[in-house]
Write a protein that holds these residues in place. Sequence first.
Motif, PDB file in Angstrom:
ATOM      1  N   ARG A 179     -29.743 -62.959 -36.628  1.00 43.22           N
ATOM      2  CA  ARG A 179     -30.291 -64.279 -36.310  1.00 43.22           C
ATOM      3  C   ARG A 179     -31.814 -64.244 -36.305  1.00 43.22           C
ATOM      4  NH1 ARG A 179     -27.149 -66.013 -30.697  1.00 43.22           N
ATOM      5  NH2 ARG A 179     -24.994 -65.767 -31.451  1.00 43.22           N
ATOM      6  N   ILE A 180     -32.405 -65.402 -36.566  1.00 36.07           N
ATOM      7  CA  ILE A 180     -33.817 -65.650 -36.287  1.00 36.07           C
ATOM      8  C   ILE A 180     -33.860 -66.658 -35.149  1.00 36.07           C
ATOM      9  CG2 ILE A 180     -36.006 -66.518 -37.202  1.00 36.07           C
ATOM     10  CD1 ILE A 180     -34.996 -65.642 -39.989  1.00 36.07           C
ATOM     11  N   VAL A 181     -34.569 -66.306 -34.067  1.00 36.02           N
ATOM     12  CA  VAL A 181     -34.555 -67.140 -32.862  1.00 36.02           C
ATOM     13  C   VAL A 181     -35.979 -67.398 -32.396  1.00 36.02           C
ATOM     14  CG1 VAL A 181     -32.317 -66.194 -32.185  1.00 36.02           C
ATOM     15  CG2 VAL A 181     -34.416 -65.199 -31.233  1.00 36.02           C
ATOM     16  N   ARG A 182     -36.107 -68.393 -31.529  1.00 38.64           N
ATOM     17  CA  ARG A 182     -37.403 -68.745 -30.963  1.00 38.64           C
ATOM     18  C   ARG A 182     -37.305 -68.703 -29.442  1.00 38.64           C
ATOM     19  NH1 ARG A 182     -38.894 -74.505 -32.608  1.00 38.64           N
ATOM     20  NH2 ARG A 182     -37.744 -75.069 -30.726  1.00 38.64           N
ATOM     21  N   MET A 183     -38.357 -68.176 -28.796  1.00 35.44           N
ATOM     22  CA  MET A 183     -38.442 -68.181 -27.340  1.00 35.44           C
ATOM     23  C   MET A 183     -39.835 -68.652 -26.939  1.00 35.44           C
ATOM     24  SD  MET A 183     -36.316 -64.714 -26.252  1.00 35.44           S
ATOM     25  CE  MET A 183     -36.184 -65.235 -24.526  1.00 35.44           C
ATOM     26  N   THR A 184     -39.984 -68.914 -25.655  1.00 37.54           N
ATOM     27  CA  THR A 184     -41.279 -69.322 -25.098  1.00 37.54           C
ATOM     28  C   THR A 184     -41.882 -68.138 -24.364  1.00 37.54           C
ATOM     29  OG1 THR A 184     -40.577 -71.621 -24.875  1.00 37.54           O
ATOM     30  CG2 THR A 184     -42.447 -70.909 -23.536  1.00 37.54           C
ATOM     31  N   TYR A 185     -43.163 -67.867 -24.635  1.00 36.62           N
ATOM     32  CA  TYR A 185     -43.883 -66.772 -23.997  1.00 36.62           C
ATOM     33  C   TYR A 185     -45.169 -67.343 -23.415  1.00 36.62           C
ATOM     34  CZ  TYR A 185     -46.816 -62.557 -23.681  1.00 36.62           C
ATOM     35  OH  TYR A 185     -47.655 -61.550 -23.258  1.00 36.62           O
ATOM     36  N   ASN A 186     -45.284 -67.288 -22.090  1.00 35.73           N
ATOM     37  CA  ASN A 186     -46.436 -67.900 -21.419  1.00 35.73           C
ATOM     38  C   ASN A 186     -47.593 -66.934 -21.201  1.00 35.73           C
ATOM     39  OD1 ASN A 186     -45.550 -66.261 -19.367  1.00 35.73           O
ATOM     40  ND2 ASN A 186     -44.903 -67.931 -17.995  1.00 35.73           N
ATOM     41  N   GLY A 187     -47.511 -65.766 -21.795  1.00 37.11           N
ATOM     42  CA  GLY A 187     -48.552 -64.760 -21.627  1.00 37.11           C
ATOM     43  C   GLY A 187     -48.142 -63.644 -20.695  1.00 37.11           C
ATOM     44  N   TYR A 235     -41.193 -65.653 -31.984  1.00 41.52           N
ATOM     45  CA  TYR A 235     -39.978 -65.614 -32.802  1.00 41.52           C
ATOM     46  C   TYR A 235     -39.487 -64.174 -32.902  1.00 41.52           C
ATOM     47  CZ  TYR A 235     -41.916 -70.146 -33.965  1.00 41.52           C
ATOM     48  OH  TYR A 235     -42.434 -71.421 -33.874  1.00 41.52           O
ATOM     49  N   PHE A 236     -38.167 -64.012 -32.934  1.00 42.47           N
ATOM     50  CA  PHE A 236     -37.564 -62.695 -33.040  1.00 42.47           C
ATOM     51  C   PHE A 236     -36.462 -62.726 -34.085  1.00 42.47           C
ATOM     52  CE2 PHE A 236     -39.019 -63.158 -28.659  1.00 42.47           C
ATOM     53  CZ  PHE A 236     -39.804 -62.023 -28.491  1.00 42.47           C
ATOM     54  N   MET A 237     -36.243 -61.596 -34.732  1.00 39.64           N
ATOM     55  CA  MET A 237     -35.048 -61.409 -35.557  1.00 39.64           C
ATOM     56  C   MET A 237     -34.227 -60.322 -34.898  1.00 39.64           C
ATOM     57  SD  MET A 237     -34.681 -60.973 -39.668  1.00 39.64           S
ATOM     58  CE  MET A 237     -33.074 -60.789 -40.432  1.00 39.64           C
ATOM     59  N   HIS A 238     -32.944 -60.603 -34.722  1.00 34.31           N
ATOM     60  CA  HIS A 238     -32.101 -59.621 -34.039  1.00 34.31           C
ATOM     61  C   HIS A 238     -30.666 -59.699 -34.530  1.00 34.31           C
ATOM     62  CE1 HIS A 238     -29.722 -62.229 -31.314  1.00 34.31           C
ATOM     63  NE2 HIS A 238     -30.806 -62.978 -31.196  1.00 34.31           N
ATOM     64  N   THR A 298     -31.664 -70.670 -31.226  1.00 30.27           N
ATOM     65  CA  THR A 298     -31.304 -70.105 -32.524  1.00 30.27           C
ATOM     66  C   THR A 298     -31.830 -71.009 -33.630  1.00 30.27           C
ATOM     67  OG1 THR A 298     -29.307 -69.075 -31.625  1.00 30.27           O
ATOM     68  CG2 THR A 298     -29.411 -69.368 -34.005  1.00 30.27           C
ATOM     69  N   LEU A 299     -32.666 -70.459 -34.507  1.00 27.90           N
ATOM     70  CA  LEU A 299     -33.198 -71.216 -35.641  1.00 27.90           C
ATOM     71  C   LEU A 299     -32.362 -71.023 -36.891  1.00 27.90           C
ATOM     72  CD1 LEU A 299     -37.052 -70.636 -35.311  1.00 27.90           C
ATOM     73  CD2 LEU A 299     -35.642 -72.440 -34.306  1.00 27.90           C
ATOM     74  N   LEU A 300     -31.869 -69.815 -37.114  1.00 29.33           N
ATOM     75  CA  LEU A 300     -31.098 -69.535 -38.319  1.00 29.33           C
ATOM     76  C   LEU A 300     -30.130 -68.401 -38.046  1.00 29.33           C
ATOM     77  CD1 LEU A 300     -30.619 -70.042 -41.357  1.00 29.33           C
ATOM     78  CD2 LEU A 300     -32.404 -68.350 -41.840  1.00 29.33           C
ATOM     79  N   GLN A 301     -28.852 -68.630 -38.340  1.00 31.54           N
ATOM     80  CA  GLN A 301     -27.866 -67.569 -38.268  1.00 31.54           C
ATOM     81  C   GLN A 301     -27.026 -67.604 -39.529  1.00 31.54           C
ATOM     82  OE1 GLN A 301     -25.911 -70.090 -34.754  1.00 31.54           O
ATOM     83  NE2 GLN A 301     -24.848 -68.165 -35.048  1.00 31.54           N
TER      84      GLN A 301
END
Length: 820
Positions: free
Chosen positions: A585-593, A575-578, A601-604
């Motif tokens: 915004r608070i957003v979500r991404m996928t990180y495979n390592g 999760y990132f805030m930017h 986008t989770l919240l704007q």
Amino acid sequence: MRIRSKALRRVWFRRLVVGAVVLLCAGLVQAVPQTASAAPTRYEAESAAYTSGSTIDSNYAGYSGTGFVNTPNTVGSYLEFTVNAASAGSATLGVRFANGTTSDRPADIAVNGTVVKAGYSFPSTTTWDAWTTSSLTVPVNAGSNKIRLTATSAGGLANTDYADFEVSAATTDYQAEDATISQGTVATNHLNYTGTGFVDYTNVTGSSVEFTVSAVSAGSASLAFRYANGTTVDRPMDISVNGTVVAANVSFPATADWDTWATKTLNADLTPGSNKIRATATTANGGPNLDRLRVGTAADTQAPTRPGQPSCSNIGEDALTLSWSASTDNVGVVAYDLYEHGNKIGETAGDITSKNLTGLTPNTTYNLTVIARDAAGNASLASPAVDCTTLPSSDTTAPTTPGTLSSSNVTANSVTLDWGASTDDKAVVAYDIRSGTTVYKTVTGNPPATSTTVTGLACNSPYSLNVVARDAAGNVSAQSNTVSFTTQSCSTDGGVPSSISTVSSGWTIPWGTYWMPDGLSALVTERDSFKVFKLAKDGTKTQVGSVPNVVTTDGEGGLLGVAVDPNWDTNHYVYFMHTASEGNRIVRMTYNGSSLSGYTTLLQGIKKNRYHNGGRLAFGPDGYLYASTGDAQTSSLAQDKTSLNGKILRLTTSGQPAPGNPFGNYVYSYGHRNPQGLAFDRNGRLWEAEFGNSSYDELNLIKPGSNYGWPTCEGSCSVSGMTNPKKTWAVSEASPSGIAIVRNVIYMAALRGERLWRIPISGDTESVGSATAYYVGTYGRLRTVTKVPGADQLWLSTTNCDNNGGAADGSDKIFRVSIS
């Protein structure tokens, strides 16, 4: 008897509400007039008009803005605020004052030349540092109003800090139990409803409540639905006006339980006369329990346009004139706020586009911006910045060397110092306590004292300190003699920093750090490059991607906090805030390592500005995501529980308000200015650090629903309903960002203070012990501190490349600090 099933409750209550249903079918609708208020607009006293002989002072603590007004001690001395009202009506005026005498200092309160409160009392507040707010109601006209306080006794006015002003807007309440109900029943089996009951929607798509609302004229109205949702799922509804859906699938998220009510507010256009407003469930879960609809004048939510490029003229040694191009607004600009690197230093009325700034330091560059405000408290984006440098001082004579410096009363974290006074051809304004060129404490006053206790020293550590004198022109005396001493032994509780080494270098503003669950690596964000890196324990640094849609604000916005899902092993979510084009915004991404992908986008809707964007993310022991948000340089947002700004937010990993939030929305706590440090202790309690404006930075223990005071309070205050911090610092000693906890000790990274603060928690109590400082001035601006999993260690990052540090790109580092 408590019946948990909504279906069973409906059967049980149907017999109890037959009489109410009969009344509903007869069309008996009750509308109750009420009043509601928007967030108040603050008018600083130093920007008001005042009687000749008044001074703007700053010699007492706890004031807001750049100072307070001290009027002459005479009958007739006055202070006049020019305030703007969006509409005529009754306004609440909150005057913040201090009266350190034992006598009342009454004043006549006049609005537009007419006295509306004669001899209004401003009683003793015990000391001049004790501020209190007196609230009164006054009539106002639409547009500009002059509100004057005139002293009626020889004592003059009390010291005045500011006036908070807001106009009450008329509203009308429509009870849900009196509306037309389709597939629902009237119930009373839960607490805290208004009227005679509430509507319990049937759990089907299409169940609805329709209110008949009267409007005097066409225009936009505010529709506030009071509801409760004791489940864990959202219960969205379509809102229609006269058969047309004006807001589709509006979220009505979970509240703490069925006894906890929240409000969902939106604006819609009404026609003159009768209007049908319907709330219709869009899922098989039906709608929430609905208590009432409150209809009022639509809030002004449109911010003024961005002020034009500022410029400086009449530049002198200690003053300059700042000018800018005017903003526009749909209603009207009522004020301009002036900022220097994120700290408010002045304001003007909305029809004035220049300001003479005084009390500046010679030969100093000021980075200045302007923000416009309207009567509803909406703030524009910050203007472009201008750098203005004052002239070198004509006063080139430095103060004399301070007299003999001596030390006494050495403890584990403090020392008392005494020295002889310096003299100057004009005046000594400050003494700096230093080690080399690093300032440990500054003593001010008129004249400044020649003794002080320096606190925050590290235990069992050697120190060599000297003192120098400064005048208003910035001339510095030769240093005094040096005193050397070693602080007393450390307490064994919690440990202390014992060594520091470099983990990684070559960074440019590393802002967020969050460890992966395996403890072998962490994700690190760079604020202005928008890049995300994997940093292994051995210092190996690998870019894993960039976050899309990020923009800078040329200040404190950009790519900010990062957090890793506690269930990352199975879902690979991070999760990132930017900062984005429309806000934060608070957003979500996928990180495979090894790489990032996807973007959700989770919240704007979190307002942004050049400064005060918050940005920290952290997962709590409860598995929910916590986020800190700044007030976006609009201080009134911090007290608005429906705003996302000036808050600690708590949300699910899918972006919904977390169950049990105190107000049924995303807000967990409020009254924050610019919080950036979040950490949980061994008892699962949340601690938070935040920037003050000009007086005090804070360390807070966060509790759900609590109000932490901004903008009424900066630091500790005695205002009912507001929570005091557990520790405060002068902004020059802290300006904190990240915090971390190791062995029940809080470590706080300080930017302007350029040090790492150590604050022990007193066992399992809510108290903290003495704060001590490490690495003072050694590594520059310290941004983020993070506990290393499985070790008594911290990772500590610098941001010397930011706007205030000015170092070259690539100059920042991440250090490892061992605790023993």
